[in-house]
Design an enzyme around this catalytic site. Structure first.
Site, short mmCIF file in Angstrom:
data_model
loop_
_atom_site.label_atom_id
_atom_site.label_comp_id
_atom_site.label_asym_id
_atom_site.label_seq_id
_atom_site.Cartn_x
_atom_site.Cartn_y
_atom_site.Cartn_z
N SER A 1 7.24 9.33 -1.60
CA SER A 1 7.34 8.36 -0.52
C SER A 1 7.33 6.96 -1.11
CB SER A 1 6.17 8.52 0.46
OG SER A 1 6.26 7.57 1.51
N HIS B 1 12.55 1.81 2.93
CA HIS B 1 11.63 2.95 2.96
C HIS B 1 12.41 4.21 2.66
CE1 HIS B 1 10.49 6.49 5.50
NE2 HIS B 1 9.35 6.34 4.84
N ASN C 1 11.67 8.72 1.78
CA ASN C 1 10.81 9.82 1.36
C ASN C 1 11.60 11.12 1.36
OD1 ASN C 1 9.84 11.75 3.74
ND2 ASN C 1 9.98 9.68 4.58
N ARG D 1 10.57 15.39 0.95
CA ARG D 1 9.38 16.24 0.97
C ARG D 1 9.76 17.72 1.13
NH1 ARG D 1 10.07 13.19 5.41
NH2 ARG D 1 10.32 14.28 7.38
N GLY E 1 -6.37 12.26 4.81
CA GLY E 1 -5.47 11.84 3.74
C GLY E 1 -6.05 10.69 2.94
N ARG E 2 -5.41 10.38 1.83
CA ARG E 2 -5.89 9.29 0.98
C ARG E 2 -5.44 7.95 1.59
NH1 ARG E 2 -4.51 6.21 -3.72
NH2 ARG E 2 -6.37 5.87 -5.01
N GLU F 1 -5.68 4.72 0.86
CA GLU F 1 -4.97 3.71 0.08
C GLU F 1 -3.50 4.06 -0.07
OE1 GLU F 1 -5.97 0.71 -1.00
OE2 GLU F 1 -7.78 1.11 0.14
N SER F 2 -3.19 5.34 -0.26
CA SER F 2 -1.80 5.76 -0.40
C SER F 2 -1.06 5.70 0.94
CB SER F 2 -1.73 7.17 -0.98
OG SER F 2 -2.27 7.21 -2.29
#
Length: 302
Positions: free
Chosen positions: A88, A102, A104, A106, A259-260, A262-263
């Site tokens: 992403s 943008h 991504n 997946r 989820g993380r 910061e990411s």
């Protein structure tokens, strides 16, 4: 398939970062490796305060484990194991003459109690969000997307452009987030496409990203701009933030499934404005952009 695609996105991350650092010419991406307690982890790479890119990230992750409850409800299944990986990226340029981008790509698998794959699919896309509209830039971006799609199916570009226009729609503002691109999801094996066929298509689109975006950056990064241009960019960035926090399924899913952070929030720009009841001046370049965002445009004439 999961090993094949994870290796692909790791290599693609390296390629994209090398291309972006060459364009910026000043800043380098910082790497942040992380692990997910429930299983898996990722490689976050972020650029800040560059000559061209004010902030951006190109992230890969591969996570696995028990399917979170929110995903069980989404897929209407009970307890199951899953694997998901993807790349992403979001890039917020310093100059308001250079568009935000943008993308991504997946891949997802879900397993039964014996470890057999019961569902698998690909998803992804890429889209452009300008602050000042240069029609030839939008055409170039879409033409590059179409070339990648046409190598696999003559119907893909039209289908996935429409899905992109529908998805990146700021419903509470009744306007598009940007000038679109491609969006595809739940690409599963069928009579026409095997999973390997889908891999080939998704990797074709991923490989086209630098060609779709970098020439636009090179053409616009040296253009002069004023503080007023910068203010408009920050106001429009506010709409970008609104979409990501209100409508974007990936952001909402990440926030609901531990989820993380910061990411996940890497996609947000560093400087944003919300000006009460703001309307661009009649006949201005700013109004030109807003009018284009009122209804999806066919950027490529057949």
């Amino acid at each position: 398939m999961k090993e094949q695609f994870y290796k692909y996105i790791q290599n693609l991350q390296d390629q994209i970062i090398a291309g972006l650092e060459a364009v910026d010419g000043h800043a380098k991406f910082r790497e942040d490796l992380w692990e997910r307690l429930e299983g898996g982890g990722g490689r976050t790479r972020v650029i800040e305060n560059g000559a061209v890119f004010e902030k951006g990230g190109v992230n890969v992750s591969a996570v696995h484990g028990k399917l979170p409850e929110a995903m069980q409800k989404l897929f209407n299944v009970g307890e199951a194991d899953f694997f998901a990986c993807g790349l992403s990226l979001v890039l917020h340029p310093k100059s308001p003459m250079v568009p935000t981008v943008h993308a991504n790509w997946r891949y997802f698998e879900m397993y039964d109690e014996n470890g057999n794959i019961i569902q698998q699919w690909f998803g992804g896309g890429q889209d452009l969000t300008p602050y000042y509209l240069f029609e030839e830039d939008a055409t170039h971006f879409h033409q590059t997307c179409k070339i990648a799609c046409d190598k696999h199916n003559p119907d893909f570009y039209t289908k996935y452009k429409k899905q992109c226009d529908n998805y990146f729609w700021n419903a509470h503002r009744n306007e598009a987030r940007g000038v679109g691109g491609l969006f595809f999801d739940y690409c599963k094996a069928n009579e026409e496409q095997s999973m390997q066929d889908w891999f080939n298509f998704v990797s074709e689109v991923g490989d086209s990203f630098l060609e779709a975006y970098v020439p636009i950056v090179e053409k616009r990064k040296g253009l002069a701009y004023t503080p007023e241009h910068k203010t408009w960019q920050e106001i429009r960035r506010g709409r970008y933030v609104e979409f990501n926090l209100v409508h974007d399924k990936g952001t909402l899913f990440g926030l609901k499934t531990n989820g993380r952070i910061e990411s996940i929030l890497m996609s947000l720009p560093p400087n944003v404005q919300w000006v009460y009841d703001h309307h661009p001046e009649s006949g201005s370049e700013e109004e030109k952009l807003v009018k284009v965002l009122e209804e999806p445009i066919k950027w490529i004439v057949d």
